[in-house]
Design an enzyme around this catalytic site. Structure first.
Site, PDB file in Angstrom:
ATOM      1  N   LYS A  15       7.439   8.452  -1.371  1.00  0.00           N
ATOM      2  CA  LYS A  15       8.153   8.786  -0.134  1.00  0.00           C
ATOM      3  C   LYS A  15       9.578   8.232  -0.125  1.00  0.00           C
ATOM      4  CE  LYS A  15       4.489  10.673   1.635  1.00  0.00           C
ATOM      5  NZ  LYS A  15       4.386  12.114   1.858  1.00  0.00           N
ATOM      6  N   HIS A  68       8.684  17.753   1.945  1.00  0.00           N
ATOM      7  CA  HIS A  68       7.295  17.277   2.004  1.00  0.00           C
ATOM      8  C   HIS A  68       6.381  18.490   1.870  1.00  0.00           C
ATOM      9  CE1 HIS A  68       4.058  15.008   4.515  1.00  0.00           C
ATOM     10  NE2 HIS A  68       3.924  14.755   3.235  1.00  0.00           N
ATOM     11  N   ASP A  80       2.281  17.349  -2.550  1.00  0.00           N
ATOM     12  CA  ASP A  80       2.915  16.537  -1.496  1.00  0.00           C
ATOM     13  C   ASP A  80       4.434  16.627  -1.438  1.00  0.00           C
ATOM     14  OD1 ASP A  80       3.492  13.171  -0.615  1.00  0.00           O
ATOM     15  OD2 ASP A  80       2.510  14.640   0.663  1.00  0.00           O
ATOM     16  N   SER A 106       1.358  14.868   7.423  1.00  0.00           N
ATOM     17  CA  SER A 106       0.438  14.018   6.674  1.00  0.00           C
ATOM     18  C   SER A 106      -0.992  14.270   7.112  1.00  0.00           C
ATOM     19  CB  SER A 106       0.812  12.566   6.977  1.00  0.00           C
ATOM     20  OG  SER A 106       2.219  12.433   6.832  1.00  0.00           O
ATOM     21  N   TYR A 121       0.776  -1.238   0.000  1.00  0.00           N
ATOM     22  CA  TYR A 121       0.000   0.000   0.000  1.00  0.00           C
ATOM     23  C   TYR A 121       0.803   1.281   0.000  1.00  0.00           C
ATOM     24  CZ  TYR A 121      -3.610   3.379   1.127  1.00  0.00           C
ATOM     25  OH  TYR A 121      -4.456   4.463   1.111  1.00  0.00           O
ATOM     26  N   CYS A 170      -2.896  16.794   6.818  1.00  0.00           N
ATOM     27  CA  CYS A 170      -3.197  18.090   7.459  1.00  0.00           C
ATOM     28  C   CYS A 170      -3.550  19.160   6.446  1.00  0.00           C
ATOM     29  CB  CYS A 170      -1.993  18.558   8.272  1.00  0.00           C
ATOM     30  SG  CYS A 170      -1.845  17.672   9.820  1.00  0.00           S
TER      31      CYS A 170
HETATM   32  O1  LIG Z   1       1.385   6.263   1.939  1.00  0.00           O
HETATM   33  C1  LIG Z   1       0.349   6.047   2.558  1.00  0.00           C
HETATM   34  O2  LIG Z   1      -0.116   4.939   2.724  1.00  0.00           O
HETATM   35  C2  LIG Z   1      -0.380   7.176   3.164  1.00  0.00           C
HETATM   36  S1  LIG Z   1       0.715   8.396   3.623  1.00  0.00           S
HETATM   37  C3  LIG Z   1       0.768   9.548   2.376  1.00  0.00           C
HETATM   38  C4  LIG Z   1       0.228   9.332   1.128  1.00  0.00           C
HETATM   39  C5  LIG Z   1       0.286  10.357   0.189  1.00  0.00           C
HETATM   40  C6  LIG Z   1       0.874  11.543   0.519  1.00  0.00           C
HETATM   41  N1  LIG Z   1       1.403  11.743   1.741  1.00  0.00           N
HETATM   42  C7  LIG Z   1       1.348  10.789   2.666  1.00  0.00           C
HETATM   43  C8  LIG Z   1       1.964  11.117   3.981  1.00  0.00           C
HETATM   44  O3  LIG Z   1       1.907  10.356   4.932  1.00  0.00           O
HETATM   45  O4  LIG Z   1       2.525  12.227   4.056  1.00  0.00           O
HETATM   46 MN   LIG Z   2       2.576  13.408   2.350  1.00  0.00          MN
END
Ligand SMILES: O=C(O)CSc1cccnc1C(=O)O
Ligand SMILES: [Mn+2]
Length: 612
Positions: free
Chosen positions: A230, A250, A297, A272, A221, A274
């Site tokens: 990320k 970020h 993001d 995240s 996921y 927010c």
């Molecule tokens: O990756 C995930 O499962 C959710 S976390 C996420 C997803 C897209 C953009 N940013 C985030 C984050 O945690 O900053």
């Molecule tokens: Mn993010």
């Protein structure tokens, strides 16, 4: 020398890239897939993969009339968010991972994970995804190649990154690339029935900064498996930026145009879930102001020859939090997904083949929830997981800025650091200078959200909203930010640096009611930011920076009293004195890695608060 393993597709590699070919072969021989597919990113491939995923039950095709070429997915309930406690920075020296990262020696992590990867793709197809973070026309395209055994990941990466044949061609025979290996960690025994969402209870999301490698195992996921996001663009990217003199952050990127037609670019770092996506796609409520989106993001920021800091969004899609997104909170996100070509994960499915989630107004009488169960408004449970996501092409966004594809990026005028605090932090404050802005960013605090596994609502330090994404020692990261404040490019002039602001949309009154309406009304804060850049807005010089006078904030048409606006802007020296030991405790984590200038900023704050 063992005979090369004959795996269908392995020798039909449409590339002469020796290092890539060797890596793919080694990985295939380790993971023993039934076949290897080199992804080309074509419509035909998308059709074939989504048909296959629908056939396997991993996806449900949505009603083409309502969401064309779009699909609904449900994860295993154990695989719903980033797994921070299983995320590792495997730098050669533990001190380079630092106190905010999990660390394991690279050799130990590779030994552990190699055994996990051994045979893990049995019964599955190994997909090879050439991708590029940022435009392919960049002077130095940032190539990656993800190997995965998840067709869902291939489909998601086609939305989230530039990928396929064009990238493989641009890679040529020897271009550098970040190898990113992913497996769901669920070998399929011959004749066994596959599950809709294969994953493993054993999860590792590992990064090797010195060799720029990513190894992910066990989760299918989001940030755990879409490795361009990320893992590459922030954790490996931040280490690259440290070494090469740029910033991987970020942050959202937006273009703001004033009623007079003057253009500004703003980046914003928010933890995240927010509201980065909402702010990036904002519909201003004040007349004559326009926001256009460049990203929601991630921002890569480099100095241009003119000494200004230029930002590029390396991503090609939006992977936004679904719950809370609707035509009132983010109409442009809704318009983007309405065009189709999207994946929705862990949201609810309507009886007529559309999607629904909390925040979309009145729920239908019946839904299929994110666990595949019948759901009604009386169910007493959420229909959609709090971290459920829409994954949609950014090119479909109606307010995408025309400069989105510019490989040089856009010049940044202001950087916003956004916390999520019910108390203490005012609606907006401008830093006194770059070093003070870095101090504000480094001490950013926020209440945790559902984007990561764990308790929600706990206040934690989230420096530059990068806590889970800094690919090295956070003390060194702060130092890198301070260094960037010396300017860059041919015209290294600190006056060219963006100004730094600290915002908090989430302050509440004693009854727990939000003091600020947020959403489109945040355009009023952007207006004040611009007026500060232009030197035309009033501010009070407080212990924590320059804060608007209530009159300086455009509140025309807002149903707020002057007292309520003042409450949103209030700076309580008493509340900030209570923060001091918490900041000291936070800084002490970094020992001698913490730049002395941040201790000096803390001392200056103490002096302004009358603390000796
Ligand atoms: O990756 C995930 O499962 C959710 S976390 C996420 C997803 C897209 C953009 N940013 C985030 C984050 O945690 O900053
Ligand atoms: Mn993010």
């Amino acid at each position: 020398m063992s005979a090369p393993v004959a795996i269908p597709g392995l020798d039909r590699a449409p590339t002469k890239h020796r290092r890539l070919l060797d890596w793919v072969r080694e990985t295939a021989e380790l993971t023993t897939p039934d076949a290897v597919v080199w992804c080309d990113g074509s419509d035909e491939e998308w059709q074939r993969l989504t048909d296959q995923l629908v056939e396997s039950g991993a996806l449900v095709r949505l009603n083409d009339e309502l969401k064309p070429n779009s699909f609904w997915a449900r994860t295993d309930p154990s695989d719903v968010a980033r797994v921070e406690e299983r995320t590792y920075i495997c730098s050669v020296d533990e001190s380079d991972a630092g106190p905010t990262n999990n660390w394991m020696a690279p050799s130990d992590m590779k030994s552990t994970m190699t055994e996990l990867y051994r045979g893990c793709m049995r019964g599955r197809t190994m997909y090879v995804i050439p991708f590029c973070m940022g435009p392919l026309t960049a002077e130095k395209p940032m190539f990656g190649v993800e190997i995965t055994d998840s067709a869902y990941v291939v489909a998601s990466m086609r939305i989230m990154a530039r990928m396929g044949s064009a990238v493989l061609d641009a890679l040529g025979g020897d271009a550098d690339f970040v190898p990113a290996l992913h497996s769901v960690g669920a070998p399929l025994e011959p004749g066994a029935e596959d599950v809709a969402w294969p994953c493993s209870d054993t999860k590792y999301i590992s990064h090797f900064p010195e060799t720029r490698e990513i190894w992910s195992f066990g989760s299918g996921y989001g940030g755990n498996s879409l490795l361009g996001k990320k893992c590459f663009s922030l954790r490996i990217g931040s280490a690259m930026g440290r070494d090469e003199g740029w910033l991987a952050e970020h942050m959202l990127i937006l273009r703001l145009t004033s009623p007079e037609g003057k253009v500004y670019h703003v980046t914003g770092a928010f933890p995240s879930a927010c509201g980065k996506t909402n702010l990036a796609m904002l519909e201003p409520t004040i007349p004559g102001w326009k926001v256009e989106t460049l990203g929601d993001d991630i921002a890569w920021m480099r100095f241009g020859a003119d000494g200004r800091l230029y930002a590029v969004n390396p991503e090609y899609g939006l992977f936004g939090v679904a719950p809370g997104t609707d035509y009132t909170t983010n109409p442009n996100a809704m318009r983007t997904i309405a065009k189709g070509n999207s994946l929705f994960t862990n949201v609810a499915l309507t009886d007529d083949g559309d999607i629904w989630w909390e925040g979309m107004g009145e729920p239908p009488a019946h839904l299929t929830d994110w666990k595949g169960r019948d759901w009604t408004p009386e169910s007493g449970e959420l229909s959609s997981h709090p971290n459920s996501r829409f994954c949609t092409p950014i090119k479909q966004c109606p307010i995408l800025a025309d400069s989105y594809e510019d490989p040089n990026g856009v010049p940044i005028d202001a950087i916003l650091f956004g916390g999520r605090r019910a108390t203490t932090v005012p609606l907006v404050s401008q830093s006194r200078d770059w070093a003070h802005g870095v101090f504000q960013g480094a001490t950013l605090s926020s209440e945790t959200t559902a984007a990561a596994v764990g308790q929600v609502g706990v206040v934690r330090r989230d420096p530059m909203a990068m806590l889970p994404f800094i690919g090295y020692n956070a003390g060194d990261y702060f130092r890198h930010w301070i260094e960037m404040g010396k300017g860059g490019g041919d015209a290294a002039d600190t006056d060219k640096l963006p100004k730094i602001f600290y915002v908090n949309w989430f302050r509440r009154d004693d009854d727990g009611k939000f003091l600020w309406p947020g959403f489109g009304e945040n355009s009023r804060v952007l207006k004040w930011v611009v007026e500060r850049l232009e030197g035309t807005a009033d501010a009070v010089d407080t212990a924590v920076g320059h804060v608007p006078t209530p009159e300086a904030l455009d509140t025309d048409g807002l149903d707020l009293t002057r007292e309520e606006v003042s409450a949103a802007l209030a700076v309580s020296d008493e509340e900030w004195r209570a923060e001091l030991p918490l900041i000291t405790e936070w800084f002490e984590k970094f020992g001698d890695k913490l730049p002395g200038v941040l201790w000096a900023e803390l001392d200056a704050l103490k002096a302004r608060l009358g603390v000796t």
